[in-house]
Design an enzyme around this catalytic site. Structure first.
Site, PDB file in Angstrom:
ATOM      1  N   GLU A  96       0.807  -1.196   0.000  1.00  0.00           N
ATOM      2  CA  GLU A  96       0.000   0.000   0.000  1.00  0.00           C
ATOM      3  C   GLU A  96       0.854   1.266   0.000  1.00  0.00           C
ATOM      4  O   GLU A  96       0.503   2.270  -0.603  1.00  0.00           O
ATOM      5  CB  GLU A  96      -0.895  -0.014   1.231  1.00  0.00           C
ATOM      6  CG  GLU A  96      -2.112   0.845   1.081  1.00  0.00           C
ATOM      7  CD  GLU A  96      -2.943   0.772   2.346  1.00  0.00           C
ATOM      8  OE1 GLU A  96      -3.090  -0.345   2.884  1.00  0.00           O
ATOM      9  OE2 GLU A  96      -3.408   1.820   2.793  1.00  0.00           O
ATOM     10  N   ASP A  97       1.978   1.200   0.679  1.00  0.00           N
ATOM     11  CA  ASP A  97       2.731   2.434   0.932  1.00  0.00           C
ATOM     12  C   ASP A  97       4.022   2.594   0.140  1.00  0.00           C
ATOM     13  O   ASP A  97       4.714   3.583   0.285  1.00  0.00           O
ATOM     14  CB  ASP A  97       3.079   2.538   2.429  1.00  0.00           C
ATOM     15  CG  ASP A  97       1.837   2.699   3.284  1.00  0.00           C
ATOM     16  OD1 ASP A  97       0.840   3.207   2.743  1.00  0.00           O
ATOM     17  OD2 ASP A  97       1.873   2.313   4.455  1.00  0.00           O
TER      18      ASP A  97
END
Ligand code: MN
Length: 743
Positions: A96-97
């Site tokens: 996600e990051d």
């Protein structure tokens, strides 16, 4: 300049050491022996996470990597999960990051890890979404849950750590995340049997949603600790000698209730802390051999009930029939020498570990002690397959689904038998109709009643523990709308809704044909535009509803002058009309509340909880009625904030409130001993001594006691507290609590 650079380098060095220290502490917390292979895998997950998050920091300013390490540590030491879960926890935020993709993860760690991390990535904690997207988000989470339960277990670790570090988030997000935790994650933890996680999540959540109450109960619990310990010691004393004689190896402890459960009890029953605080359980934990578990527990039971008188209605044997979340224990409630009821829980070490830490702790046993524990996995498997059944129903929309799912989470269970003696587990409150659907969808659809222990009962009959139920069916029967009123199981509700939707669609198809024919007769074009006009004319919501109403004769065909309807201008009520009206009637004159950062934004005080100055509050952006102000402990707050988090807006009372005539409505509930002149005494204190106006007062007497609800106009919480104090001074035995007037 040079000095500053050195200090940055220093800080980096200190952080690097701290990161390694935390990682090592994670490794130490892993309870099972690691192979070299597993050690390498965990290390490479750590390295990947370290690299992926290297430039990121948490809201608190700490390096981001502290978070995945902490999540992995919770997974290992507090739930007892294995290497795969630890690896997934370490890299749960990577995709996600950072630039890394799920494909990278697959190459590095294989299919299983990639699938779990993929599941975790799909469930995002995004707050700026529409309500249905939020529900869709939950649905996705639950979908992945049926693939691999580890997704949800790691997710719960993630949520627990976020709750533990919620302090540094904005007030809005604190409320939102806490509510979501109460709404979904805590019940989920409960259903999975993670008692410790559930309790901590609940306590942390109310720490933010009900700050004052949380603080107060915490202080009071501490103050009463010594007395509580003394009481438990005295209670245990006589048990000890008998238990020692019996040769059991055991441990006894007293467990106070959690802050959350105390608060819930106070609110639900409108009672004071003093009446709840001393309700605690005494637990006897026996170190038992696998084949002796049941016998040992009953030995202890017999010792306890020889010394203290048990309440026969409150003995529960969850050893013979474990709960479906895996809980095993023997409970009884006995009368202590001072006449108080004390709950005694008897279980073995293994059962205790499952009860506190959940099934993962139990999987560990499954490998070690073959047969004994593994026979009992049916519970969770059965639960997962029931969830899957609901999920497999594609037409259920996300919000309905969530409701159904919530139903499955929160209920306690009863055990009911088929005529053949098969045992079915149903939630408390389940009816004969639920039972019919539990057997088979067709049995449910055709159910007309039931025979209960040879007595005839209607389909709405609520079942009790131990009932033996025979379902009666008829070929002529079919599901009806009102059935939804007496169903509680998610599966049955989904089936009935499905049937109703289908039959409505069929009826609507016929209705559409009728309408089309009528259009033709009146020589009007049958298109969306014109259908919309008819729809608005009859004030129905959708074309489906319109067609259905026509087929069912709810719209009479005589009134159906299509030509007239389509060619006349029909005034429809717009949103801005209702907004203007709302504001002019309900607006407060002066701005007592700052909504968001805006001192001039309009708002209204919600009627469900009647906030008064001094209350902890938030704003909620409604559709068509502007911003409404609720108390954070409003009964509706949890569902508003968790389902519509993006519509929550910070709100606070102006500090320097110019005292004017503005009063606010608040409700109090008073319970006490009935006495002549109680009403006039109360009204005296309230209106004469304090100059407070009462809006309404209702007092009901009942065999020597009375219960009254009074609606008052007050300045703020201080004013209200002062008033309550002076009533208590005059009548020290009364119990007074704030209530919501509409509930
Ligand atoms: Mn996370």
């Amino acid at each position: 300049m040079a000095e500053k650079e050195i200090s940055i380098l220093d800080r980096e060095e200190i952080e690097r050491k701290e990161i390694l220290k935390r990682y090592k502490s994670l490794l130490r917390s892993i309870r099972h022996e690691l192979t070299n292979e597993q050690k390498k895998e965990i290390r490479s997950a750590f390295d990947l996470a370290l690299d992926a998050h290297k430039d990121m920091r948490r809201k608190s300013g700490e390096p981001y990597i502290y978070h995945p390490i902490a999540v992995a540590k919770i997974a290992a030491s507090e739930i007892g999960l294995g290497t795969t879960s630890i690896v997934c926890a370490l890299i749960h935020d990577v995709v996600e990051d950072s630039e890394y993709t799920n494909e990278d993860i697959r190459r590095k760690f294989g299919d299983k890890v990639a699938k779990i991390v993929g599941g975790l990535t799909k469930i995002q904690d995004v707050f700026d979404h529409t309500d249905s997207m939020q529900a869709e988000n939950f649905r996705k989470m639950l979908l992945t849950l049926s693939d691999d339960v580890r997704v949800i277990l790691v997710k719960l670790c993630d949520r627990l750590h976020n709750m533990r570090t919620l302090e540094s988030m904005s007030r809005k997000n604190q409320l939102k995340i806490s509510s979501e935790t109460l709404f979904l994650y805590a019940p989920l933890a409960h259903r999975l049997g993670l008692y410790n996680v559930k309790t901590e999540l609940e306590d942390l959540a109310i720490k933010y949603t009900q700050k004052e109450a949380y603080k107060e109960i915490g202080l009071k619990l501490n103050a009463k600790k010594a007395a509580r310990d003394r009481y438990i010691k005295k209670f245990i004393e006589p048990l000890k000698s008998s238990l020692d004689e019996s040769g059991l190896t055991y441990e006894i402890k007293g467990r106070p209730k959690s802050i959350y459960s105390i608060l819930k009890k106070m609110n639900n029953q409108g009672i004071a802390f003093e009446q709840v605080y001393d309700l605690f359980a005494v637990r006897i934990i026996i170190d038992s051999k696998p084949e002796r578990e049941k016998a040992d527990c009953w030995t202890a039971y017999s010792i306890v009930t020889d010394i203290y008188k048990p309440n026969p209605q409150r003995t529960r044997d969850w050893i013979t029939t474990p709960k479906s979340n895996g809980y095993e224990s023997l409970h009884t409630t006995v009368m202590a020498s001072d006449g108080k009821w004390v709950e005694v829980q008897i279980r073995t070490k293994r059962m205790d570990e499952i009860a506190e830490k959940g099934y993962a702790a139990h999987w560990k046993y499954k490998n070690n002690q073959d047969g004994v524990a593994s026979a009992k996995t049916d519970g969770v498997d059965g639960w997962l397959s029931r969830i899957k059944e609901v999920l497999d129903n594609p037409s259920t929309n996300a919000l309905e689904f969530l409701d159904d799912f919530k139903l499955q989470l929160i209920h306690d269970e009863i055990y009911v038998f088929t005529p053949g003696g098969d045992l079915k587990k149903l939630p408390v409150g389940a009816t004969a109709l639920d039972f019919a659907f539990e057997i088979h969808t067709e049995v449910g659809n055709k159910c007309i009643g039931a025979k209960l222990n040879n007595k005839l009962v209607p389909i709405s009959h609520v079942l009790s523990n131990g009932d033996q139920v025979e379902i009666l069916t008829s070929e002529k029967q079919y599901p009806k709308e009102e059935w939804l009123n007496y169903l509680v199981t998610g599966k049955a509700i989904a089936r009935v809704r499905n049937y109703l939707r289908e039959s409505k669609r069929e009826a609507a198809d016929l209705g559409k044909a009728i309408l089309k024919k009528k259009f033709g007769k009146d020589k009007v074009v049958f298109n969306d535009d014109n259908i919309q006009k008819v729809l608005r004319y009859f004030k129905v919501n959708s074309p489906l509803d319109l067609f259905y109403s026509i087929q069912k004769g709810l719209i009479s065909q005589d009134k159906l002058d299509i030509h007239f309807i389509v060619n006349n201008k029909i005034k429809t009520i717009t949103k801005s009309d209702s907004l203007v009206k709302q504001n002019s009637t309900n607006k407060t004159n002066k701005k007592e509340i700052i909504v968001g950062e805006d001192k001039d934004l309009d708002y209204t005080l919600s009627k469900c909880c009647n906030p008064i100055p001094g209350d902890d509050i938030f704003g909620f952006i409604t559709i068509g009625e502007g911003v409404k102000i609720h108390r954070t402990n409003c009964p509706n707050a949890v569902s508003l904030m968790s389902n519509y988090g993006y519509r929550v807006i910070k709100a606070q009372w102006q500090d320097s409130l110019v005292k004017d005539d503005k009063k606010f409505i608040a409700g109090i509930k008073i319970i006490g001993i009935d006495d002549v002149g109680i009403v006039s005494s109360l009204t005296d204190i309230i209106s004469k001594n304090h100059g407070v106006n009462m809006k309404s007062i209702t007092i009901e007497s009942n065999s020597g006691t009375f219960e009254g609800t009074i609606a008052l106009f007050v300045d703020d919480t201080k004013h209200l507290d002062l008033l309550i104090k002076s009533i208590l001074e005059k009548h020290p035995t009364m119990q007074i609590s704030r209530v919501d007037l509409n509930s």
